[in-house]
Design an enzyme around this catalytic site. Structure first.
Site, PDB file in Angstrom:
ATOM      1  N   GLY A 139     -18.266   2.989  82.615  1.00 56.54           N
ATOM      2  CA  GLY A 139     -18.870   3.249  81.314  1.00 56.54           C
ATOM      3  C   GLY A 139     -20.291   2.719  81.246  1.00 56.54           C
ATOM      4  N   GLY A 188     -14.608   2.740  84.707  1.00 51.92           N
ATOM      5  CA  GLY A 188     -14.215   4.002  84.105  1.00 51.92           C
ATOM      6  C   GLY A 188     -14.233   5.162  85.076  1.00 51.92           C
ATOM      7  N   GLU A 211     -14.430  -5.775  86.101  1.00 48.43           N
ATOM      8  CA  GLU A 211     -14.621  -6.130  84.682  1.00 48.43           C
ATOM      9  C   GLU A 211     -14.554  -7.626  84.390  1.00 48.43           C
ATOM     10  OE1 GLU A 211     -13.515  -1.815  84.731  1.00 48.43           O
ATOM     11  OE2 GLU A 211     -12.854  -3.614  85.765  1.00 48.43           O
ATOM     12  N   ASP A 219      -9.917  -1.708  82.386  1.00 52.05           N
ATOM     13  CA  ASP A 219      -9.438  -0.799  81.345  1.00 52.05           C
ATOM     14  C   ASP A 219      -9.465   0.636  81.865  1.00 52.05           C
ATOM     15  OD1 ASP A 219     -12.299  -0.657  81.311  1.00 52.05           O
ATOM     16  OD2 ASP A 219     -12.220   0.201  79.301  1.00 52.05           O
TER      17      ASP A 219
END
Length: 443
Positions: A139, A188, A211, A219
């Site tokens: 992301g 992502g 992350e 995630d």
């Protein structure tokens, strides 16, 4: 169907132990079985969906099933390009200057394109790839960082809900899906590719879920796919953010195929000439261009026994203690570097991520995404900690590489803090809304 990849040792001094072979084969066999079920389920689901849609589709003109779904914003269209060949469509992530980092508009456009292609009887399968030297680095967290600091929390929520919804679409897609993971594939980027039918890794692929090093948690469905890797590989990758090469991705089941990057033009040309919606035919085509997997002597897969031993403990503190004991006994460089990575990460993120991956082992993809959405909102809200913004600042904005984590130590991370991370942001905060009644994730 898929056959376990051949693993070749580089020298007699790096023979994989019997335990490694057994565990790797068991993990890959389980992956193959899941792949077979997925392909079978995909065929049945596709037939059913098509039958229900036949009357509506017959009333549509060919123009309504056009190649492109045009957005009113030309710039947003350019962030996801489209190529059409025979019976396939290719979506190309096109932000090469920032490693094809995903934003809300890209997620929405991908969702719109994939929906139109799924309903289009002239599209048999879909390919996803990136432009430049990355597939997708994840992301666009720098933009997210600025939105948080400007108080645009609703826009942040939209970012997560849009991307997670697209990930669920990939995981429930009724047509074969091929992700070409040539280059950086992180965060992502793993989320929008791994749930699909096939993932092609190359010699240029670099996989990671880093992350915890920016004060966040793996995630985008990571708690689902990491938890299904052999042994405790998921805990290791999720907590340390360490990288895997393309060969390692195939060996542990993250990727389904491995091909040298020089063969990608041949693969894409061959796929482009296919006239099929049959996953087994797409798979056979990918197999034709597959290369043998050679594990480097430094690969973590050669250390699967000690990895499982250390990362099977119940708490982060026990994992670190176990690594320190092994390090003191063996002076193993892998133990030393793993400890260093863990000590660089956010203490809160480590505990949250371990709990998330362990829960993901017993949840479906949609359950993981819904839970991760709650966690992501907590992570950006600063109600528990501001570690996410601090981590992004230190690594990607100011780049001083000196984050000030809060809490600063594992001992100061309470159980209540971890549990709150898994709770809704407020009593009135809605959960992620996924179409689980209409689209059931494949096993």
């Amino acid at each position: 169907m898929l056959s376990p990849p051949q693993i070749v040792q580089n020298s007699p001094n790096c023979l994989i132990s019997t335990l490694l072979l057994n565990e790797a084969v068991e993990g890959i066999t389980a992956m193959v079985n899941r792949q077979k079920k997925m392909v079978q389920s995909l065929k049945v689901a596709l037939f059913t969906r098509r039958s229900l849609q036949t009357i509506r589709l017959l009333t549509q003109t060919r123009n309504q099933c056009s190649l492109l779904d045009h957005s009113s914003d030309h710039d947003h269209e350019q962030e996801v390009l489209v190529e059409g060949r025979a019976w396939s469509r290719t979506a190309i992530l096109n932000r090469p200057s920032i490693l094809n980092a995903l934003n809300t508009n890209m997620g929405a456009r991908l969702h719109e394109l994939y929906n139109s292609w799924e309903e289009n009887p002239d599209v048999g399968f879909v390919v996803l790839k990136g432009s430049g030297r990355a597939f997708c680095a994840g992301g666009d967290i720098v933009s997210l960082y600025h939105m948080i600091n400007e108080g645009e929390i609703e826009h942040c929520k939209k970012f997560f809900s849009t991307l997670y919804a697209f990930i669920y679409m990939v995981g429930t897609y009724l047509k074969p899906h091929v992700a070409i993971l040539n280059g950086i594939t992180m965060g992502g980027g793993t989320g929008i590719s791994i749930p699909g039918t096939f993932r092609v890794a190359t010699d240029k692929t670099v996989f990671a879920t880093p992350e915890t090093l920016i004060g966040f948690h793996p995630d985008a469905g990571a708690s689902f796919h990491l938890s299904h890797l052999p042994g405790r590989m998921g805990e290791y990758l999720g907590l340390t953010g360490e990288k895997l090469k393309g060969e390692e991705m195939v060996a542990c089941g993250v990727a389904t195929h491995y091909s040298h990057s020089s063969r990608l033009p041949l693969i894409e040309e061959h796929l482009g000439n296919l006239v099929t919606d049959d996953a087994s035919i797409v798979e056979s085509s990918l197999n034709k261009f597959g290369d043998r997997v050679h594990l480097d002597k430094t690969s973590v897969l050669h250390r699967i026994e000690i990895l499982d031993k250390c990362f099977s403990h119940d708490t982060v503190e026990e994992i670190i203690d176990s690594l320190e004991i092994e390090s003191s006994k063996t002076k193993d460089p892998w133990c030393i570097s793993t400890l260093k990575r863990l000590k660089e990460a956010s203490p809160l993120s480590l505990k949250v991520s371990l709990k998330s991956i362990r829960e993901g082992r017993y949840q479906t993809l949609d359950q993981c995404l819904i839970r991760e959405y709650r966690m992501s909102l907590q992570g950006i809200s600063k109600q528990i900690s501001s570690d996410f913004c601090e981590g992004v600042r230190a690594r990607l904005v100011d780049k001083d590489l000196s984050p000030k984590w809060n809490p600063p130590t594992l001992a100061q991370v309470s159980e209540d803090m971890v549990n709150q991370y898994f709770s809704p942001l407020s009593e009135t905060e809605p959960d992620l809304d996924l179409p689980t009644q209409l689209r059931e994730a494949f096993p």
